[in-house]
Scaffold this motif. Structure first.
Motif, mmCIF file in Angstrom:
data_model
loop_
_atom_site.group_PDB
_atom_site.id
_atom_site.type_symbol
_atom_site.label_atom_id
_atom_site.label_comp_id
_atom_site.label_asym_id
_atom_site.label_seq_id
_atom_site.Cartn_x
_atom_site.Cartn_y
_atom_site.Cartn_z
ATOM 1 N N SER A 60 0.807 -1.102 -0.197
ATOM 2 C CA SER A 60 -0.011 -0.055 -0.010
ATOM 3 C C SER A 60 0.859 1.296 -0.169
ATOM 4 N N PRO A 61 0.535 2.439 -0.497
ATOM 5 C CA PRO A 61 1.143 3.627 -0.488
ATOM 6 C C PRO A 61 1.751 4.033 0.784
ATOM 7 N N GLU A 62 0.902 3.754 1.964
ATOM 8 C CA GLU A 62 1.122 4.125 3.207
ATOM 9 C C GLU A 62 2.678 3.391 3.760
ATOM 10 N N ALA A 64 4.641 1.871 1.831
ATOM 11 C CA ALA A 64 5.838 2.443 1.022
ATOM 12 C C ALA A 64 6.543 3.810 1.708
ATOM 13 N N LYS A 65 5.645 4.581 2.150
ATOM 14 C CA LYS A 65 6.062 5.653 2.720
ATOM 15 C C LYS A 65 6.768 5.446 4.086
ATOM 16 N N ARG A 66 6.400 4.546 4.926
ATOM 17 C CA ARG A 66 6.966 4.212 6.131
ATOM 18 C C ARG A 66 8.185 3.609 6.165
ATOM 19 N N GLU A 68 10.254 4.232 3.562
ATOM 20 C CA GLU A 68 11.147 5.337 3.066
ATOM 21 C C GLU A 68 11.529 6.075 4.099
ATOM 22 N N ALA A 69 10.622 6.632 4.807
ATOM 23 C CA ALA A 69 11.047 7.588 6.177
ATOM 24 C C ALA A 69 11.999 6.780 7.186
#
Ligand SMILES: [Zn+2]
Length: 261
Positions: A60-62, A64-66, A68-69
């Motif tokens: 999910s996009p969420e 992927a963001k986690r 990356e951060a």
């Protein structure tokens, strides 16, 4: 092609990675072998099954963001830690904090210089050794060995006078079994040099010498090249290159006699 070979080639065959000849041999084998044809069909079935979109789960996009951060955070932590350790190291050294940097730079430059000098010296001596061997072989051509044929050092030594800007030593080593044959002029290391020729049992020995402006060597450098022995050393006054097809042990004896004189 055997079945064993065919199984080894099969994955590459299916990926179209074989050369024309192997490709043809595979086709011929598969046409006449039901076992291998079955293996081919199984592989093809497996491949198409692996392409089934149902086998893949998409993040999910969420999510992927986690990820990356988390990666960015870890990278910043690491950079900060290494910077802190460098600066605390320098400040502990107070006003001398740049000394290690300068010292490392000087050591680096000096080391590089010496390595280059050694390299240059080695390649220069290699070139000289080649020239010495070339001149030796050329001197063995009929009529080229000596310009002043004589076994008398009192004839050979004065012959160089006026032809060279130095007086080459021409020792008499006949009592040790080394017969003087004569002398000749040659050109080495960008200058005119003396070539003094000795002989033992029909083996000619060329001694090339010219003034040495470097420090004297402790030992003798030896090289075996195409059946010829090349000995070299820098004496207190002269640079010596000795070359002959005489055996190594005897030529070393000769070099010792020459040096000891
Ligand atoms: Zn087969």
């Amino acid at each position: 092609m055997t079945c064993e070979d065919s199984r080894i080639y099969l994955p590459a065959y299916l990926d179209d990675e074989l050369g024309v000849a192997e490709n043809l041999r595979m086709q011929n084998h598969l046409a006449g072998c039901t076992d291998c044809r079955q293996a081919q069909e199984e592989q093809l079935a497996l491949r198409s099954a692996l392409h089934d979109p149902g086998l893949y789960a998409h993040a999910s996009p969420e999510f992927a963001k986690r990820i990356e951060a988390a990666i960015l955070h870890a990278a910043k932590e690491e950079a900060g830690a290494s910077q802190r350790s460098v600066w605390s190291g320098f400040s502990r050294m107070g006003s001398f904090r740049w000394v290690p940097v300068a010292a490392i730079a000087v050591i680096g430059v000096t080391l590089g210089f010496f390595l280059t000098m050694n390299g240059l010296r080695a390649s220069h001596e290699r070139l000289l050794a080649n020239s010495v061997l070339t001149w030796h072989i050329r001197s063995l051509q009929p009529g080229h060995l000596v310009d002043v044929p004589s076994s008398d050092r009192h004839t050979v030594k004065p012959w160089f006078q006026g032809k060279l800007d130095f007086a080459p030593p021409v020792p008499d080593l006949s009592e040790l079994g080394w017969n003087l044959i004569g002398g000749r002029l040659d050109y080495l290391d960008g200058r005119s040099v003396a070539a003094v020729v000795y002989q033992r049992r029909m083996h000619n020995i060329n001694v090339f010498l010219w003034p040495n402006h470097a420090t004297a060597d402790g030992g003798i450098t030896e090289e075996d090249a195409q059946g010829y022995q090349i000995l070299h050393w820098n004496g207190a006054d002269m640079t010596y290159w000795v070359v002959s097809d005489l055996n190594k042990a005897e030529l070393e004896d000769f070099a010792r006699a020459l040096r000891g004189h």
